[in-house]
Design a protein around this motif. Structure first.
Motif, mmCIF file in Angstrom:
data_model
loop_
_atom_site.group_PDB
_atom_site.id
_atom_site.type_symbol
_atom_site.label_atom_id
_atom_site.label_comp_id
_atom_site.label_asym_id
_atom_site.label_seq_id
_atom_site.Cartn_x
_atom_site.Cartn_y
_atom_site.Cartn_z
ATOM 1 N N TYR A 32 87.942 -106.580 36.908
ATOM 2 C CA TYR A 32 87.489 -106.070 37.925
ATOM 3 C C TYR A 32 88.467 -105.067 38.551
ATOM 4 N N ILE A 33 88.019 -103.827 39.166
ATOM 5 C CA ILE A 33 88.959 -102.833 39.576
ATOM 6 C C ILE A 33 89.459 -103.108 40.868
ATOM 7 N N ARG A 34 88.934 -104.002 41.545
ATOM 8 C CA ARG A 34 89.657 -104.761 42.977
ATOM 9 C C ARG A 34 89.626 -106.089 42.580
ATOM 10 N N PRO A 35 90.666 -106.762 41.601
ATOM 11 C CA PRO A 35 90.530 -108.138 41.170
ATOM 12 C C PRO A 35 90.910 -108.993 42.523
ATOM 13 N N PRO A 36 90.681 -110.275 42.337
ATOM 14 C CA PRO A 36 91.230 -111.186 43.234
ATOM 15 C C PRO A 36 92.826 -111.210 43.539
ATOM 16 N N TRP A 37 93.003 -111.221 44.779
ATOM 17 C CA TRP A 37 94.695 -110.963 45.007
ATOM 18 C C TRP A 37 95.400 -109.943 44.242
ATOM 19 N N SER A 38 94.677 -108.859 43.847
ATOM 20 C CA SER A 38 95.194 -107.624 42.933
ATOM 21 C C SER A 38 95.641 -108.234 41.790
ATOM 22 N N SER A 39 95.242 -109.302 41.278
ATOM 23 C CA SER A 39 95.838 -109.873 40.064
ATOM 24 C C SER A 39 97.178 -109.511 39.749
ATOM 25 N N ASN A 40 98.056 -109.705 40.914
ATOM 26 C CA ASN A 40 99.447 -109.232 40.938
ATOM 27 C C ASN A 40 100.505 -110.145 40.601
ATOM 28 N N TYR A 41 101.522 -110.188 40.956
ATOM 29 C CA TYR A 41 102.615 -111.072 40.828
ATOM 30 C C TYR A 41 102.789 -111.823 42.338
ATOM 31 N N THR A 42 102.474 -112.879 42.416
ATOM 32 C CA THR A 42 102.570 -113.465 43.901
ATOM 33 C C THR A 42 103.672 -114.699 43.654
ATOM 34 N N THR A 43 104.791 -114.282 44.423
ATOM 35 C CA THR A 43 106.029 -115.014 43.918
ATOM 36 C C THR A 43 106.280 -115.856 45.057
ATOM 37 N N ASN A 44 105.349 -116.476 45.641
ATOM 38 C CA ASN A 44 105.613 -117.865 46.664
ATOM 39 C C ASN A 44 105.128 -119.088 45.895
ATOM 40 N N ILE A 45 104.679 -119.080 44.848
ATOM 41 C CA ILE A 45 104.433 -120.139 44.019
ATOM 42 C C ILE A 45 103.924 -119.474 42.490
ATOM 43 N N ASN A 46 102.765 -118.509 42.540
ATOM 44 C CA ASN A 46 102.054 -118.314 41.616
ATOM 45 C C ASN A 46 102.676 -117.845 40.065
ATOM 46 N N ALA A 47 103.357 -116.863 40.415
ATOM 47 C CA ALA A 47 104.327 -116.127 39.285
ATOM 48 C C ALA A 47 105.134 -117.309 38.612
ATOM 49 N N GLU A 48 105.679 -117.909 39.452
ATOM 50 C CA GLU A 48 106.779 -118.954 39.023
ATOM 51 C C GLU A 48 105.992 -119.986 38.118
ATOM 52 N N GLU A 49 104.967 -120.412 38.675
ATOM 53 C CA GLU A 49 104.181 -121.675 38.260
ATOM 54 C C GLU A 49 103.625 -121.290 36.564
ATOM 55 N N ASN A 50 103.454 -119.821 36.621
ATOM 56 C CA ASN A 50 102.856 -119.455 35.223
ATOM 57 C C ASN A 50 104.159 -119.866 34.046
ATOM 58 N N TYR A 51 105.265 -120.033 34.766
ATOM 59 C CA TYR A 51 106.289 -120.006 33.411
ATOM 60 C C TYR A 51 106.924 -121.620 33.649
ATOM 61 N N TRP A 52 106.150 -122.484 34.363
ATOM 62 C CA TRP A 52 106.947 -123.665 34.120
ATOM 63 C C TRP A 52 106.766 -124.442 32.849
ATOM 64 N N LEU A 53 105.987 -124.013 32.135
ATOM 65 C CA LEU A 53 105.622 -124.642 30.810
ATOM 66 C C LEU A 53 106.432 -123.755 29.623
ATOM 67 N N ALA A 54 107.154 -122.739 29.878
ATOM 68 C CA ALA A 54 107.671 -121.729 28.993
ATOM 69 C C ALA A 54 108.978 -122.535 28.263
ATOM 70 N N GLU A 55 109.970 -123.224 28.998
ATOM 71 C CA GLU A 55 111.245 -123.702 28.208
ATOM 72 C C GLU A 55 110.732 -125.202 27.633
ATOM 73 N N ASN A 56 109.897 -126.088 28.629
ATOM 74 C CA ASN A 56 109.801 -127.656 28.156
ATOM 75 C C ASN A 56 108.556 -127.568 26.886
ATOM 76 N N THR A 57 107.814 -126.749 27.024
ATOM 77 C CA THR A 57 106.887 -126.511 25.737
ATOM 78 C C THR A 57 107.321 -125.925 24.655
ATOM 79 N N ASN A 58 108.534 -125.515 24.507
ATOM 80 C CA ASN A 58 109.144 -124.974 23.189
ATOM 81 C C ASN A 58 108.683 -123.368 23.117
#
Length: 800
Positions: free
Chosen positions: A383-409
């Protein structure tokens, strides 16, 4: 010998049939092509993304590049006088005039973020004379390879797709079982401005992204998409066909093969993006040259070598972690039917494993570009105007993307986020001074590839309930500490982690003010996207001393203090943080037994609100545990009970982790099952009331699609099985009853440890722990404890 060989062959056939009858834990498959984006199968090499529909006569493939965004470097100094309103807001709050505080807070706003852009749609149009039969479409996430097969008039047609990280190329192999039966052409269309040309047998597209895209939630506004031929990110897309036989032809907008039986399609993509602070039009890299070089190198290799390099690279990450949850009796069904069956409450342990590993697959596939982390949709957006701009929403969403980075190796996949945080800390230093009048650095509600750090709202048009939150820096900084504590990479902590942690802590330290009891609080404060109701009935957003603010500051201060101790640096600054930490307004338990979200025991405007930011100290923070702070843990439990379990996809992912941290495996599992609730794909329809779940292609349904629920859900599986802090590893802390037997290997724990274990009847039956750097930790399982000390590179079998 011959009879033995025959016997072995029969055994292999038998095992293959057994596998075919049981559900796979690594393959998504379907009996029909995708109709909607949320049914497509996605591939990615961490930069290039493809969403494959697998149509018979026309195979539509959405293409993306992680670095193709609207806009250009942000002007961080966009509202230099905004900080002058902070004293006025604080005065209004001292007078308990929350309506005035809300209205004044609108003056502390800047521009909206830019948007992640779609590159375009590739179409492979195949000529057939007859109806297809035996259609099959799959994505094997253990290989990162998608396949399509079907028959027409007795001829079998196959397609095999992958995107190689080593070769930075997408490869599609098409075959027909009958000589001369393969006839297809390739064309391209895009919502972005572009030109198409031919260079020999190569179809070449050059274009540019808009200079601005209005957020989709702003509705119908004048000129929502702005193009400027002299500005914006440039891109090049190249398509070429290498044919085994048949004849290649071209038109002015397509290339084609006729009368063939086998062909390889190469897709090469590059953009001019050259960093968050470089103008992509005037200071960008040469996208045409990069795309051409990648194409030429790939064309010089045969298909098997390209595939081998792709598999070796991808599986070096994917194969690190294995999970089994015991015997399953689920039948072999297509993935969409499988989800529907599971939604009826039926057992399918391998689907639970598949969803977990799919989260890891998505992170490997979307997060390998330096300084460009996975966004709200990973790297897959049409989408050229994607939902919520498909951006980095830092009040949870961008951080949640990386909760699995370290513990799942998958620590390497964390690096793009850590590099991005470094970028935001630079723009954020300007925002701290101009919007808030303090030092250090800050990040707010949204960001983008240009590391935008200001509060959003279009200079006063945004509601403070979401626009004015400013704790993004405090939250983001915790990722730097997490990377260190999982890897024990001292060089990273010294050169990269600590300076950024310190800057985030400096902002928080200067931002704090005293309440009338001498406690340190934030003012103004908001709690992400939630509102309070005062005893007088005012429904507002701006207050002082929000619990979420103080929880994030506690985490930031604690980690910065520990980092300074490890590095033996900044004793005076460390002492300031320690004094401030001791004076922070403490957690409060409300009359209902819940953890208060607000400074006072006010009512929530929405008691079942999807955000639960004030529970940050329980997860992803480390301040609240059932053992060390039982009263606060009980208050968190009560809060979750009041909120209920019905919520959006990413919020379910968060709540599963919260229940796991409360050591309630059955409640966590209940919500994990609900996260896999089948959601019918219907395009972009934002409706929170529909609740979250999973689309047919296993994408998280917020709805619409947001990838954070996938990542949060995958992280929660490990959280149910292994929890850790700097000093201990707790095994099976939230094991649900239905997972009474199982094995997991390769998961990581804080302190630099890796865990392999097997359990039977909910008790550990085999355990080994290894450490690359060496170290000490306490291993806990139930009422058993054992302190271990490992040398660098040592692996220890542990017996109770």
């Amino acid at each position: 010998m011959k009879s033995k060989s025959i016997l072995l062959s029969l055994c292999f056939v038998f095992l293959w049939k057994i596998e075919a009858l049981s559900q796979s834990n690594n393959t998504l498959w379907y009996k029909q092509p995708a109709q909607y984006f949320e049914e497509s199968l996605v591939l990615g090499n961490g930069k290039m993304g493809a969403s494959i529909f697998g149509g018979v006569e026309s195979d539509k493939i959405f293409l993306n590049d992680a670095t193709l965004w609207t806009g250009e470097p942000v002007n961080a100094n966009m509202n230099p006088d905004a900080h002058n309103y902070i004293p006025l807001i604080r005065e209004a709050l001292r007078n308990e005039n929350y309506a005035l505080a809300d209205s004044l807070n609108r003056f502390v706003q800047g521009s909206f973020s830019e948007s992640y852009a779609p590159l375009g749609t590739m179409k492979v149009n195949v000529k057939h004379n007859g109806e297809p039969k035996n259609y099959y479409r799959e994505l094997n996430i253990s290989e990162a390879i998608s396949r399509v097969s079907y028959e027409v008039d007795g001829t079998k047609f196959t397609r095999e797709y992958f995107i190689s990280h080593p070769d930075q190329i997408m490869v599609i192999k098409l075959t027909s079982s009958k000589k001369g039966a393969l006839n297809f052409d390739i064309n391209f269309e895009s919502l972005l401005h572009h030109q198409i040309s031919l260079d020999g047998n190569t179809l070449s597209i050059s274009g540019y992204a808009p200079i601005h895209s209005e957020p989709n939630y702003r509705g119908d506004v004048p000129n929502p998409i702005v193009f400027d031929e002299n500005r914006g990110t440039r891109y090049t897309t190249l398509f070429s066909i290498r044919n085994k036989d048949g004849k290649l032809t071209q038109t002015d907008r397509s290339i084609a093969l006729s009368d063939g039986s086998e062909a390889i399609i190469f897709v090469s993509i590059a953009t001019s993006f050259n960093g968050f602070d470089k103008n992509p039009a005037t200071e960008g890299v040469n996208d045409l040259e990069i795309a051409n070089n990648n194409l030429m190198k790939a064309e010089g290799k045969n298909f098997e070598n390209l595939k081998k390099a792709h598999l070796q690279d991808y599986q070096s990450f994917y194969n690190r972690v294995n999970l089994s949850l015991g015997k399953t009796d689920a039948p072999n069904l297509p993935t969409d039917e499988r989800l529907k069956r599971y939604a009826e409450g039926k057992e399918d342990k391998n689907l639970e494993i598949l969803y977990f590993q799919f989260g890891r697959y998505l992170l490997i596939s979307s997060s390998r570009t330096p300084n460009v982390p996975a966004n709200l949709q990973g790297i897959w957006n049409p989408y050229i105007r994607p939902p919520w701009s498909s951006n980095y929403t830092t009040n949870i969403n961008a951080e949640e993307n990386y909760w699995l980075a370290e513990n799942t190796n998958l620590s390497e996949m964390h690096l793009p986020m850590l590099g991005f945080i470094h970028n935001v800390s630079q723009t954020g230093a300007v925002t701290a001074k101009t919007f808030y009048g303090v030092g250090g650095w800050v990040a707010c509600h949204n960001s983008d590839i240009w590391a935008m750090s200001n509060p959003v709202g279009d200079f006063g048009h945004g509601d403070p309930v979401w626009a004015n939150w400013n704790m993004g820096g405090a939250w983001l900084s915790t990722h730097l500490w997490e990377h260190y504590i999982f890897t024990k990479d001292l060089d990273f902590l010294k050169s990269n982690g600590y300076p950024i942690l310190k800057g985030a802590a400096e902002f928080c330290l200067e931002w704090l003010v005293e309440d009338d009891k001498g406690n340190l609080i934030t003012s103004p404060s908001t709690s992400p996207e939630n509102q309070f109701i005062t005893p007088e009935g005012y429904r507002g957003s701006t207050l002082y001393g929000g619990t979420a603010d103080l929880a994030m500051i506690r985490e930031c201060f604690t980690q910065t203090i520990e980092a300074a101790k490890i590095l033996e640096t900044d004793p005076d600054f460390r002492e300031k943080l320690e004094r401030a930490l001791a004076r922070l307004y403490p957690y409060q338990i409300g009359a209902a037994g819940n953890l208060q979200e607000w400074y006072y025991d006010w009512k929530d405007a929405d008691p079942k609100h999807r955000h639960q930011s004030h529970l940050f100290g329980l997860y992803p923070g480390h301040q609240i545990t059932p053992q060390k702070t039982p009263e606060l843990a009980a208050a968190c439990r009560k809060t979750l009970e009041i909120k209920g379990d019905e919520t959006t996809g990413w919020s379910k992912g968060w709540r599963i982790n919260l229940w796991a941290r409360l050591w309630d495996g059955n409640r966590a599992y209940k919500m994990y099952r609900e996260l896999l609730h089948y959601v019918v794909p219907d395009g972009v329809k934002t409706n929170y009331a529909r609740g979250g779940g999973t689309y047919p292609n296993l994408f998280d349904a917020h709805p619409p699609f947001q990838i954070d629920g996938n990542f949060g859900g995958a992280a929660a599986v490990v959280e149910m099985l292994v929890q850790s802090d700097d000093n201990e590893i707790r095994l099976l802390p939230a094991l649900p009853d239905v997972w009474e037997n199982g094995t997991i290997s390769g998961v990581c724990a804080r302190g630099g440890f890796e865990v392999d274990m097997e359990w039977q009847d909910k008790s550990i039956s085999r355990l080994s722990i290894s450490s690359e750097k060496g170290g000490k930790t306490m291993v806990i399982s139930g009422d058993k404890e054992k302190e271990i000390s490992l040398n660098p590179g040592e692996k220890m079998e542990i017996k109770w």
